[in-house]
Design an enzyme around this catalytic site. Structure first.
Site, mmCIF file in Angstrom:
data_model
loop_
_atom_site.group_PDB
_atom_site.id
_atom_site.type_symbol
_atom_site.label_atom_id
_atom_site.label_comp_id
_atom_site.label_asym_id
_atom_site.label_seq_id
_atom_site.Cartn_x
_atom_site.Cartn_y
_atom_site.Cartn_z
ATOM 1 N N TYR A 153 0.815 -1.212 0.000
ATOM 2 C CA TYR A 153 0.000 0.000 0.000
ATOM 3 C C TYR A 153 0.849 1.262 0.000
ATOM 4 C CZ TYR A 153 -4.198 -2.760 0.301
ATOM 5 O OH TYR A 153 -5.208 -3.637 0.000
ATOM 6 N N ARG A 195 1.328 1.707 -3.628
ATOM 7 C CA ARG A 195 0.095 2.171 -4.279
ATOM 8 C C ARG A 195 -0.145 3.653 -3.969
ATOM 9 N NH1 ARG A 195 1.310 -1.841 -5.261
ATOM 10 N NH2 ARG A 195 2.060 -0.633 -7.028
ATOM 11 N N GLN A 235 -16.379 2.450 -4.669
ATOM 12 C CA GLN A 235 -15.653 1.279 -4.202
ATOM 13 C C GLN A 235 -14.144 1.509 -4.260
ATOM 14 O OE1 GLN A 235 -17.522 -2.568 -5.737
ATOM 15 N NE2 GLN A 235 -18.524 -1.049 -7.053
ATOM 16 N N ASN A 236 -13.737 2.636 -4.833
ATOM 17 C CA ASN A 236 -12.322 2.915 -5.041
ATOM 18 C C ASN A 236 -11.687 3.508 -3.790
ATOM 19 O OD1 ASN A 236 -12.793 2.087 -7.653
ATOM 20 N ND2 ASN A 236 -13.011 4.161 -8.446
ATOM 21 N N ASP A 294 -8.840 5.323 -4.050
ATOM 22 C CA ASP A 294 -8.084 6.517 -4.454
ATOM 23 C C ASP A 294 -8.876 7.772 -4.105
ATOM 24 O OD1 ASP A 294 -9.789 7.389 -6.752
ATOM 25 O OD2 ASP A 294 -9.144 5.499 -7.645
ATOM 26 N N HIS A 329 -14.903 1.193 0.595
ATOM 27 C CA HIS A 329 -13.768 0.315 0.880
ATOM 28 C C HIS A 329 -12.590 1.054 1.501
ATOM 29 C CE1 HIS A 329 -15.521 -2.548 -2.381
ATOM 30 N NE2 HIS A 329 -16.144 -2.651 -1.216
ATOM 31 N N THR A 350 -18.202 -0.510 -12.709
ATOM 32 C CA THR A 350 -18.259 -1.685 -11.848
ATOM 33 C C THR A 350 -19.129 -2.742 -12.502
ATOM 34 O OG1 THR A 350 -18.969 -2.567 -9.708
ATOM 35 C CG2 THR A 350 -20.108 -0.597 -10.487
ATOM 36 N N SER A 351 -18.697 -3.983 -12.406
ATOM 37 C CA SER A 351 -19.438 -5.097 -13.003
ATOM 38 C C SER A 351 -20.567 -5.567 -12.105
ATOM 39 C CB SER A 351 -18.486 -6.266 -13.276
ATOM 40 O OG SER A 351 -17.925 -6.725 -12.061
#
Length: 228
Positions: free
Chosen positions: A53, A56, A86-87, A89, A104, A171-172
């Site tokens: 992380y 990242r 959901q990201n 960043d 998240h 998003t799927s």
């Protein structure tokens, strides 16, 4: 002013150069996701997780919001917009969106390994083994990993249940509990999906814009003019 809920996933940041583990068959920057994005991985090897992380965080520092992020932010001129992302960043924030729920967590924040509070804004700095919070707990990324509850899901469900329009982008709808948020939309509320892959919903009032995030958001912005 109508309430627009935006549920965003990794696809909205992909054109900013941020990859996800799903792009490489369950690997995230060459690591098995269970090693770096699960609570079990943290207990096995916290040093590896922190290093991952930290890298990242440094990477995201040099990424920029793309046109999709900016169009979502600009929709606040005509709608009461809440972004549920959901990201991990901060590209929605940097693009100008003002009301954001991070399902998240956020990579630029940290907390004690056993506590949800307090949360510390660390920017793009590293977390190292031995770094402690105010109570002496080892600091960890403020991220919701696989195997952990999602504290913000109830707030997100409330936003979706009250919205007049739902936009799902990048998003799927394959990862729960976030994917289940669509089930909270009131009957008759229009749902728009922006994603290059075909998505089928068990809900009749939806329209898919089958395109990448930036091109898809340009098309949605045109549609939105008639939704105000």
């Amino acid at each position: 002013m109508k309430r627009l809920a935006v549920l965003s996933g990794a696809g909205v940041s992909k054109e900013s150069g941020i990859n996800t583990f799903r792009d490489s068959g369950g690997l995230w920057e060459q690591y098995p996701v269970e090693d770096v994005a699960s609570i079990e991985g943290w207990y096995r090897n916290p040093g590896l997780v922190l290093d991952f992380y930290n890298a990242r965080r440094k990477d995201i520092q040099h990424k920029e919001p793309n046109e999709a992020h900016r169009i979502i932010a600009a929709l606040e001129k005509d709608f009461k917009v809440t972004v549920i992302t959901q990201n991990i960043d901060n590209l929605h924030e940097r693009a100008g969106s003002s009301d954001i729920i991070h399902l998240h967590g956020e990579i630029t924040k940290a907390r004690g390994e056993h506590s949800l509070q307090p949360v510390y804004d660390i920017g793009y700095n590293d977390i190292r083994l031995g770094d402690k919070d105010s109570r002496g707990e080892q600091l960890r990324p403020h991220i919701v990993w696989f195997g952990e509850p999602v504290p913000m899901i109830e707030k997100a469900a409330e936003v979706v249940s009250q919205c007049d329009i739902l936009l799902v982008i990048g998003t799927s709808l394959a990862v729960y509990p976030a994917a289940g948020l669509v089930g909270y939309v009131r009957n008759g509320v229009p749902v728009y999906l922006v994603d290059p892959a075909p998505i089928t919903l068990g809900y009749k009032h939806y329209t898919q814009i089958q395109d990448v995030a930036t091109a898809g958001m340009r098309r949605f912005a045109d549609i939105a003019r008639n939704l105000k």
